[in-house]
Design a protein around this motif. Structure first.
Motif, PDB file in Angstrom:
ATOM      1  N   LYS A 563      38.132  18.799  32.349  1.00  0.00           N
ATOM      2  CA  LYS A 563      38.031  17.886  33.409  1.00  0.00           C
ATOM      3  C   LYS A 563      39.193  16.900  33.509  1.00  0.00           C
ATOM      4  CE  LYS A 563      32.731  18.155  34.147  1.00  0.00           C
ATOM      5  NZ  LYS A 563      31.603  17.375  34.246  1.00  0.00           N
ATOM      6  N   PHE A 564      39.488  16.461  32.198  1.00  0.00           N
ATOM      7  CA  PHE A 564      40.646  15.474  31.942  1.00  0.00           C
ATOM      8  C   PHE A 564      41.726  16.121  32.504  1.00  0.00           C
ATOM      9  CE2 PHE A 564      43.852  13.399  29.380  1.00  0.00           C
ATOM     10  CZ  PHE A 564      43.721  12.096  29.671  1.00  0.00           C
ATOM     11  N   ASP A 565      42.144  17.205  32.100  1.00  0.00           N
ATOM     12  CA  ASP A 565      43.477  17.891  32.550  1.00  0.00           C
ATOM     13  C   ASP A 565      44.534  17.101  32.439  1.00  0.00           C
ATOM     14  OD1 ASP A 565      44.813  19.990  33.420  1.00  0.00           O
ATOM     15  OD2 ASP A 565      44.302  19.968  35.587  1.00  0.00           O
ATOM     16  N   ASP A 566      45.005  16.570  31.391  1.00  0.00           N
ATOM     17  CA  ASP A 566      46.225  15.662  31.188  1.00  0.00           C
ATOM     18  C   ASP A 566      46.668  15.907  29.788  1.00  0.00           C
ATOM     19  OD1 ASP A 566      48.115  13.896  31.830  1.00  0.00           O
ATOM     20  OD2 ASP A 566      46.826  12.428  32.807  1.00  0.00           O
ATOM     21  N   VAL A 567      47.972  15.000  29.593  1.00  0.00           N
ATOM     22  CA  VAL A 567      48.548  15.317  28.250  1.00  0.00           C
ATOM     23  C   VAL A 567      48.215  14.146  27.745  1.00  0.00           C
ATOM     24  CG1 VAL A 567      50.367  16.745  29.074  1.00  0.00           C
ATOM     25  CG2 VAL A 567      50.465  13.985  29.228  1.00  0.00           C
ATOM     26  N   CYS A 568      48.388  14.152  26.135  1.00  0.00           N
ATOM     27  CA  CYS A 568      48.205  12.778  25.318  1.00  0.00           C
ATOM     28  C   CYS A 568      49.533  11.822  25.989  1.00  0.00           C
ATOM     29  CB  CYS A 568      48.391  13.325  23.986  1.00  0.00           C
ATOM     30  SG  CYS A 568      48.292  11.842  22.874  1.00  0.00           S
ATOM     31  N   ILE A 570      50.476   9.451  24.302  1.00  0.00           N
ATOM     32  CA  ILE A 570      51.158   8.953  23.286  1.00  0.00           C
ATOM     33  C   ILE A 570      52.514   9.961  23.131  1.00  0.00           C
ATOM     34  CG2 ILE A 570      51.531   8.247  20.904  1.00  0.00           C
ATOM     35  CD1 ILE A 570      48.467   7.361  21.134  1.00  0.00           C
ATOM     36  N   CYS A 571      52.228  11.191  22.798  1.00  0.00           N
ATOM     37  CA  CYS A 571      53.183  12.080  22.382  1.00  0.00           C
ATOM     38  C   CYS A 571      53.675  12.982  23.747  1.00  0.00           C
ATOM     39  CB  CYS A 571      52.605  12.948  21.217  1.00  0.00           C
ATOM     40  SG  CYS A 571      51.324  14.096  21.758  1.00  0.00           S
ATOM     41  N   TYR A 572      52.898  12.699  24.790  1.00  0.00           N
ATOM     42  CA  TYR A 572      53.026  13.776  25.912  1.00  0.00           C
ATOM     43  C   TYR A 572      53.006  15.215  25.721  1.00  0.00           C
ATOM     44  CZ  TYR A 572      54.818   9.186  27.890  1.00  0.00           C
ATOM     45  OH  TYR A 572      54.883   8.004  27.993  1.00  0.00           O
ATOM     46  N   GLN A 573      52.012  15.723  24.790  1.00  0.00           N
ATOM     47  CA  GLN A 573      51.890  16.901  24.528  1.00  0.00           C
ATOM     48  C   GLN A 573      50.407  17.335  24.964  1.00  0.00           C
ATOM     49  OE1 GLN A 573      54.390  18.904  23.324  1.00  0.00           O
ATOM     50  NE2 GLN A 573      55.500  17.308  23.136  1.00  0.00           N
ATOM     51  N   GLU A 574      50.242  18.780  25.192  1.00  0.00           N
ATOM     52  CA  GLU A 574      49.199  19.163  25.868  1.00  0.00           C
ATOM     53  C   GLU A 574      47.872  18.756  24.720  1.00  0.00           C
ATOM     54  OE1 GLU A 574      47.148  23.575  27.110  1.00  0.00           O
ATOM     55  OE2 GLU A 574      49.153  23.422  26.369  1.00  0.00           O
ATOM     56  N   LEU A 575      46.611  18.426  25.355  1.00  0.00           N
ATOM     57  CA  LEU A 575      45.570  18.028  24.655  1.00  0.00           C
ATOM     58  C   LEU A 575      44.730  19.379  24.342  1.00  0.00           C
ATOM     59  CD1 LEU A 575      44.404  14.742  26.412  1.00  0.00           C
ATOM     60  CD2 LEU A 575      45.296  15.091  23.778  1.00  0.00           C
ATOM     61  N   ASN A 576      44.799  19.982  23.289  1.00  0.00           N
ATOM     62  CA  ASN A 576      44.023  20.934  22.941  1.00  0.00           C
ATOM     63  C   ASN A 576      42.860  20.450  22.342  1.00  0.00           C
ATOM     64  OD1 ASN A 576      45.811  23.095  23.767  1.00  0.00           O
ATOM     65  ND2 ASN A 576      46.885  22.970  21.893  1.00  0.00           N
ATOM     66  N   THR A 577      43.045  19.517  21.649  1.00  0.00           N
ATOM     67  CA  THR A 577      41.893  18.539  20.898  1.00  0.00           C
ATOM     68  C   THR A 577      42.119  17.188  21.224  1.00  0.00           C
ATOM     69  OG1 THR A 577      42.945  18.317  18.713  1.00  0.00           O
ATOM     70  CG2 THR A 577      41.151  20.255  19.097  1.00  0.00           C
ATOM     71  N   ALA A 578      41.009  16.250  21.084  1.00  0.00           N
ATOM     72  CA  ALA A 578      41.341  14.862  21.596  1.00  0.00           C
ATOM     73  C   ALA A 578      40.235  14.144  20.971  1.00  0.00           C
ATOM     74  CB  ALA A 578      41.559  14.854  23.134  1.00  0.00           C
ATOM     75  N   ARG A 579      40.572  12.899  20.671  1.00  0.00           N
ATOM     76  CA  ARG A 579      39.533  11.761  20.566  1.00  0.00           C
ATOM     77  C   ARG A 579      39.363  10.923  21.871  1.00  0.00           C
ATOM     78  NH1 ARG A 579      36.901  12.323  15.716  1.00  0.00           N
ATOM     79  NH2 ARG A 579      38.681  13.543  14.135  1.00  0.00           N
ATOM     80  N   ILE A 580      38.253  10.318  21.876  1.00  0.00           N
ATOM     81  CA  ILE A 580      37.850   9.612  23.017  1.00  0.00           C
ATOM     82  C   ILE A 580      37.586   8.231  22.572  1.00  0.00           C
ATOM     83  CG2 ILE A 580      36.472   9.206  25.090  1.00  0.00           C
ATOM     84  CD1 ILE A 580      35.616  12.088  25.018  1.00  0.00           C
ATOM     85  N   TYR A 586      41.643   9.437  26.381  1.00  0.00           N
ATOM     86  CA  TYR A 586      42.003  10.814  25.584  1.00  0.00           C
ATOM     87  C   TYR A 586      43.319  10.714  24.759  1.00  0.00           C
ATOM     88  CZ  TYR A 586      37.967  12.629  27.935  1.00  0.00           C
ATOM     89  OH  TYR A 586      36.452  12.782  28.544  1.00  0.00           O
ATOM     90  N   PHE A 587      43.441  10.839  23.516  1.00  0.00           N
ATOM     91  CA  PHE A 587      44.494  10.844  22.913  1.00  0.00           C
ATOM     92  C   PHE A 587      44.181  12.147  21.660  1.00  0.00           C
ATOM     93  CE2 PHE A 587      43.922   6.794  24.072  1.00  0.00           C
ATOM     94  CZ  PHE A 587      45.129   6.203  24.831  1.00  0.00           C
ATOM     95  N   HIS A 588      45.347  12.529  21.221  1.00  0.00           N
ATOM     96  CA  HIS A 588      45.286  13.337  19.935  1.00  0.00           C
ATOM     97  C   HIS A 588      44.810  12.290  18.699  1.00  0.00           C
ATOM     98  CE1 HIS A 588      48.467  16.184  21.891  1.00  0.00           C
ATOM     99  NE2 HIS A 588      47.212  16.816  21.692  1.00  0.00           N
TER     100      HIS A 588
END
Length: 628
Positions: A563-568, A570-580, A586-588
């Motif tokens: 649902k978030f469908d965005d990148v981190c 901070i690092c602008y990389q794809e979010l395979n896992t994230a902290r809320i 959402y961030f790595h």
């Protein structure tokens, strides 16, 4: 809150306590008497070809098609007893409903009800005193009151003046309490009726029948005045009640049932009322128990003294706890007290840890719900006193384990925040570590005590599983905290840190999952083989889901990431896992932790994720200067 508002709140709480006492008294004396009467009736019935001296439970177990014959009663007496039984049930039920309706009344109408009740109390008091005075006058068969007064008989003068002044005082109270308009019956005229028997006693040769009728006439006029007052005010009361019903329907239509219940819960001050009721009830029973013990001690020794030895205090405390949960209303009162204690524990822990999170103070509400559900599903009110005390003790043990879980939920985020943000305040770290030490030592002592004095049972296994789970959670939190602290003192990047954290969390989650499986089978055993086990098993499953399964899923789920469908950010990389974060960003996990090394705000909205006080900041600067 102003002083006037506080005083009005206290007054509202005090006014709502007596209806609770009335309902509780009915549950204690009325319905229990009905149950005992019904059991005795079963004992008095005899089945043909059945053995003698059967108990009530044995009779109930006999087949339903057995024809019962009466032993000591004929058909008419049984019918009369049944009619009397149903009549008392009807009376007690109406009194219970009236008391409950009084509790729900707005403060204005509640005060009016108390005014009417006080008026009736004044009438009864006046009638009793007048009746006693008339009997005294009739005892003077050879003379009259007037003659004795003229003869300066001090005993007669004292009785005459005492009753006259008392009736004048009661008349003033009645006029003050009565709030009816003058067009119904003049209040002063009604007040003068109180002194009718006293005035009639001065008349010479007055028949005894008229004199005996004086107290009844005076009380009847005053009671008629109160009835007319109630009838006159009934229209406004019913109109107010109807308006309240319309308002409730409109409010519920716009805001929902839950909001309506919450609004009424606050308006009626339910927790405070139940708390005052239970503490007052406990004090009353303590005074009665101490008085009985003092009387027994006086009969045995002839000396009046209060028994304050340890054994007597222990026995008295046990009796108070047994009586403190003998009805559903008493259990509600005890639940409110437990909620208040748990809330104070949560506030104390927050003050000790120097944190402020309103959600952490929900420990009082959750503990109260847990305690009340445990009381209902175990049938606490219907048990024998000794069994009730044992069950209460076991329920409180379960509530204690829930409190330990709440305390861990307070201290665990604080440990991670302190270590990840490089906060080197010894004061904050020391407080958090002391709480963790308590969460390890206390469950160990608690389990050793329980296993030393109690046999193995499903209850003991459940408490043990919950306690072991707390210890495991604390150990896992301390291990991760230690790794973060080591990383904080390293001058180079520790690339294996995330792997170690993952291994620790995976190990802890695995152990917690095993505990959850154990609780599931324990709940299944309770459900199948123990009475009243349905709710207990359901509660254990709920605990395993919320406190174990959801806690194991600490990261964002795949559905949330989709649902978030965005990148981190901070690092602008794809979010395979994230902290809320608590601001729902959402961030790595690695990126967020590194960000917290230098900033304590959210990278997107700049909301403070972790705040320290000015004194702690000064301590950190001083410690960094010392390290440099």
């Amino acid at each position: 809150m102003s002083l006037r508002t506080k005083l009005l709140s206290i007054l509202d709480v005090v006014l709502r306590v007596p209806p609770i006492f009335a309902m509780d008294s009915i549950l204690v004396s009325g319905f229990s008497a009905f149950h005992n009467s019904n059991s005795q009736r079963i004992i008095n019935l005899k089945a043909p070809n059945a053995p003698e001296n059967l108990t009530a439970d044995q009779y109930i177990s006999i087949k339903r098609n057995i024809t019962y014959t009466l032993v000591e009663h004929d058909d008419y007496s049984v019918l009369a007893e049944l009619t009397d039984f149903l009549g008392w049930i009807l009376i007690y039920s109406h009194v219970f409903l009236i008391s409950f309706a009084m509790f729900l009344l707005p403060t204005k109408h509640l005060i009016s009800v108390y005014v009417w009740l006080s008026s009736i109390g004044v009438i009864v008091w006046s009638y009793i005193c007048n009746e006693e005075y008339v009997r005294f006058v009739n005892s003077l068969s050879q003379t009259t009151i007037a003659f004795e007064l003229l003869s300066l008989n001090f005993n007669v003068i004292w009785r005459f003046l005492g009753n006259y002044l008392l009736q004048v005082f009661l008349a003033i109270l009645f006029c003050f309490a009565s709030s009816s308009p003058q067009k119904i019956l003049p209040k002063r005229m009604v007040g003068l009726c109180f002194i009718i028997p006293t005035v009639l006693s001065l008349l010479p040769r007055i028949p005894n029948m008229i004199l005996m009728f004086g107290p009844i006439a005076a009380a009847s006029v005053a009671f008629l005045h109160v009835c007319l007052n109630v009838i006159y005010s009934a229209h406004s009361i019913f109109q107010s009640l109807y308006g309240g019903i319309i308002w409730s329907r409109t409010f519920m239509r716009h805001y929902g049932l839950y909001t309506l219940l919450e609004n009424q819960w606050t308006r009626l001050h339910v927790p405070q009322v139940l708390r005052v009721f239970w503490l007052t009830r406990l004090t009353e029973q303590a005074v009665l128990l101490i008085a009985d013990s003092t009387h027994e001690h006086y009969l045995d020794t002839g000396v009046i003294s209060l028994p304050f030895d340890t054994q007597h205090l222990w026995i008295t405390s046990k009796q108070l706890m047994m009586r403190g949960c003998e009805t559903v209303i008493a259990v509600l009162g005890m639940t409110s007290v437990v909620s208040s204690i748990c809330y104070q524990i949560g506030s104390l822990m927050q003050s000790f840890l120097l944190v402020e999170d309103p959600e952490d103070r929900s420990i009082g509400t959750v503990s109260a719900i847990l305690f009340f559900i445990l009381a209902l599903q175990t049938g606490l009110t219907g048990m024998e006193p000794e069994k009730r005390l044992l069950r209460l003790y076991r329920n409180l043990c379960l509530v204690s384990t829930a409190i330990l879980h709440f305390i861990h939920n307070m201290v665990s985020p604080l440990l991670f925040s302190l270590s990840a943000s490089r906060n080197m305040s010894i004061n904050r770290h020391g407080r958090a570590l002391l709480v963790c030490l308590f969460l390890v030592v206390f469950p160990i002592w608690f389990l050793s005590h329980l296993w030393s004095y109690h046999p193995v049972s499903t209850w003991l296994l459940a408490v043990s599983a919950f306690s072991v789970e707390v210890i495991i959670k604390v150990v896992m939190s301390l291990l991760i905290y230690g790794l973060f602290m080591i990383d904080a003192y390293r001058s180079t990047i520790w690339e294996q840190l995330d792997d170690y954290v993952y291994y620790i969390k995976a190990t802890g989650s695995t152990v917690e999952f095993i505990i959850g499986i154990f609780l599931f089978f324990n709940g299944a055993w309770i459900l199948l083989f123990e009475s009243g086990g349905t709710i207990r098993a359901l509660m254990m499953c709920v605990h395993a889901y919320f406190n174990i399964w959801l806690q194991a899923k600490s990261e964002a789920t795949e559905e949330q990431l989709r649902k978030f469908d965005d990148v981190c950010a901070i690092c602008y990389q794809e979010l395979n896992t994230a902290r809320i974060t608590r601001c729902n960003h959402y961030f790595h996990g690695v990126c967020l932790r590194k960000w917290l090394y230098v900033q304590d705000i959210c990278p997107l909205c700049h909301e403070t994720l972790y705040a320290i006080t000015e004194d702690e900041a000064n301590d950190n600067e001083a410690e960094h200067d010392h390290m440099d």
